[in-house]
Write a protein that holds these residues in place. Structure first.
Motif, short mmCIF file in Angstrom:
data_model
loop_
_atom_site.label_atom_id
_atom_site.label_comp_id
_atom_site.label_asym_id
_atom_site.label_seq_id
_atom_site.Cartn_x
_atom_site.Cartn_y
_atom_site.Cartn_z
N TYR A 260 0.82 -1.22 0.00
CA TYR A 260 0.00 0.00 0.00
C TYR A 260 0.85 1.27 0.00
CZ TYR A 260 -4.46 -2.32 0.29
OH TYR A 260 -5.58 -3.06 -0.02
N VAL A 274 -5.10 5.87 -3.38
CA VAL A 274 -4.90 5.14 -2.12
C VAL A 274 -4.24 6.06 -1.11
CG1 VAL A 274 -3.78 3.16 -1.04
CG2 VAL A 274 -4.70 2.96 -3.36
N THR A 534 -4.70 -8.71 -1.06
CA THR A 534 -5.40 -8.07 0.06
C THR A 534 -6.52 -8.94 0.59
OG1 THR A 534 -4.86 -5.88 -0.82
CG2 THR A 534 -6.64 -6.02 0.78
#
Length: 600
Positions: A260, A274, A534
């Motif tokens: 991430y 993100v 994820t």
């Protein structure tokens, strides 16, 4: 305690004349004097004089002599109880006893009441004895079997009952634990022992014993013909049940933090918007998990070092000793920019030093040709000892280092090629891995994925060497995904976390590759692989929490560290109605070998 004299009078027997004469002339010859009798006699001198004169006038004749009736007195178990009884009533009646010598013509014997007066200085408080037939099991001890004072003593002792069957797995057989208790001021008394079967430290089994005695995905299931050195019907202490493979959780969480961070800062994925806060949250969770698991395992090293030694000699568990150091490298790589933009390079040397020490030991065993040669112990978990080289090279190159990253990259590349070929060959010395271990085959993807990013960081571009290793990783990834039948019909295990780290590594490498080749295909592939990793991490995290807090079966008894040093074989031979049980180890094997040689 009871003092008892025969109540029935003895049969009449002839008394020698001399004794008869002396008894008739000497008063009190056949009586036991007490202090009270002396007092009574001293108070009645006149009566005694009259009786002596009367005896002088009586002609001598051999009388028939009878002993007085004796009395049975029940004595209490404690003088204190006697003291209470004498306060309420006299032990004997105050009226004189009737002497049967009246019928024989002799003067009556003066009976007196004997009164016990206990000393006021010392009192004894004894208690009744408990029931001797008490179960040896400390959990079945009933304190009602003891008296009131003994129950208090036993209650204090029962709290110190301990089971010494686990002492053979403790550090120095439990001596360190007792020394710590002494330093804390706890007196070390002689503890009551429940079992004494495992008082001596057990030897660490050899590699062959692990393969012979265990089965299952991680060699953690005992075969039917084997026995354990620890009780199999009880739940062991938590530290003994905590395996080193638990650090796989840290690998999955910290790799997600790296993913991430790249999704939030890479140009091809900026359209996803993100936020960096996700990276911060995942980094905090990763650091917390790594700290908690490290503290727990450090306690295991301190108190159960023998169990740690067995894990180190386990052919599969030994590879997970690299996991905490790889997790540390991941946490440094995923460090949020809001906390620290560029970590100091000294940190790289601190983490890579123990990693290098482990490599020298493990890789040396692979080449030595002994019991731990690579052709014998090769399994997909060996990639954990390889992938750390590429992660260290990636971190060192990102810190600006040159020689160190190239060194570890070269070492990792050489051993990865050897391991890759060994696992592909499937030598006869290698046992076929069961279906539950197939998810660990994703570790094939981890090493080339990280290697592509490491070389891109070292060279400064995602060139052909990096692309070659990246394409190898994508091919292995696809070859595992299309074989969905590998992932059916097995139960949850901590080895499932092997899914997360390699899949996340492939997603990060794809994001890095899309920065060089920016098109709709690479962007889509980056998003798809990121979503898969994820979802996998989320599902495993929820499953782990469910098994840990709801089912309470996340950490069962660690069977793999409790096998015996030598094989224990049970053979039942039935001869008619008789059964003979034979338990033997090397002796049975040697006899079988000799018989086979003789037959040849």
């Amino acid at each position: 305690m009871e003092t008892q004299v025969l109540n029935a009078p003895r049969q009449e027997e002839e008394i020698p004349p001399l004794l008869t004469y002396v008894q008739s002339r000497v008063y009190g010859f056949d009586e036991i004097s007490t202090p009270r009798t002396e007092t009574v006699l001293s108070q009645e001198p006149k009566q005694m004089n009259q009786e002596s004169q009367t005896l002088a006038d009586i002609p001598l004749s051999p009388p028939k002599y009878h002993h007085g009736h004796s009395h049975s007195i029940s004595m209490p178990s404690s003088p204190s109880i006697l003291y209470q009884e004498t306060n309420n009533s006299s032990l004997l009646n105050e009226t004189p006893l009737t002497d049967p010598t009246y019928s024989q013509g002799l003067p009556p014997r003066h009976s007196c009441t004997v009164k016990f007066e206990p000393s006021k200085k010392t009192r004894f408080h004894s208690q009744p004895m408990g029931n001797p037939n008490i179960n040896k099991n400390p959990s079945n001890i009933n304190m009602r079997d003891f008296g009131p004072l003994a129950s208090q003593h036993r209650l204090g002792r029962s709290s110190r009952l301990r089971d010494n069957r686990y002492d053979s797995f403790k550090t120095f057989s439990g001596k360190l634990e007792r020394q710590i208790s002494t330093l804390r001021g706890i007196p070390q008394e002689s503890d009551e022992i429940v079992e004494t079967n495992a008082s001596e430290p057990t030897k660490v089994p050899k590699v062959d014993r692990f393969f012979d005695a265990l089965q299952g995905p991680e060699l953690d299931q005992l075969k039917d013909s084997e026995q354990l050195v620890l009780p199999g019907d009880k739940k062991w202490p938590f530290l003994l049940r905590f395996p080193v493979s638990s650090f796989g959780i840290c690998l999955g969480l910290s790799s997600q933090a790296i993913l991430y961070k790249n999704l939030a800062t890479s140009a091809p994925t900026l359209f996803l918007h993100v936020p960096l806060q996700i990276n911060l949250i995942l980094w905090i969770i990763s650091i917390s998990a790594l700290s908690i698991l490290s503290v727990i395992y450090l306690l295991k090293v301190i108190f159960y070092f023998e169990a740690v030694r067995r894990e180190y000699h386990h052919p599969i568990r030994v590879n997970f000793f690299f996991a905490p150091w790889i997790a540390c490298l991941f946490c440094i790589l995923s460090l949020p920019p809001s906390i620290l933009k560029s970590p100091p390079y000294q940190l790289w040397y601190v983490v890579m030093t123990p990693f290098l020490i482990l490599e020298l030991k493990i890789y040396g065993q692979w080449m030595s040709g002994g019991q731990r040669r690579l052709s014998k112990v090769a399994n997909p978990s060996n990639h954990l000892s390889i992938v750390g080289n590429f992660v260290g090279a990636l971190l060192g190159a990102s810190m600006g280092l040159k020689e160190g990253p190239v060194f570890f990259y070269a070492v990792g590349l050489a051993h990865y090629v050897v391991l890759f070929v060994t696992l592909y060959q499937r030598l006869p010395t290698n046992e076929t891995l069961p279906k539950e271990l197939h998810p660990v085959f994703f570790l094939f993807v981890a090493a080339p994925s990280v290697a592509s990013m490491a070389w891109a960081k070292i060279s400064g571009e995602f060139g052909y060497p990096s692309r070659m290793t990246y394409f190898i990783a994508m091919f292995l990834y696809a070859s595992l995904v299309v074989r969905l039948n590998f992932f059916r019909g097995f139960s949850f295990s901590l080895s499932w976390w092997a899914y997360t780290f390699p899949m996340t590594g492939a997603a990060i490498a794809t994001v890095r590759y899309s920065t060089e080749v920016d098109n709709i295909v690479t962007q889509t592939l980056s998003v798809v692989l990121s979503v898969i990793s994820t979802l996998t991490v989320t599902a495993l995290l929820l499953s782990t929490m469910f098994h840990a807090w709801v089912l309470h079966d996340l950490f069962p008894n660690d069977i793999s560290i409790a096998i015996t040093h030598k094989p224990s074989i049970k053979i039942n031979m039935e001869l008619g109605s008789d059964k003979v049980d034979l338990e033997s180890g090397d002796s049975l094997t040697s006899e079988t070998t000799e018989s086979t040689d003789s037959s040849k």
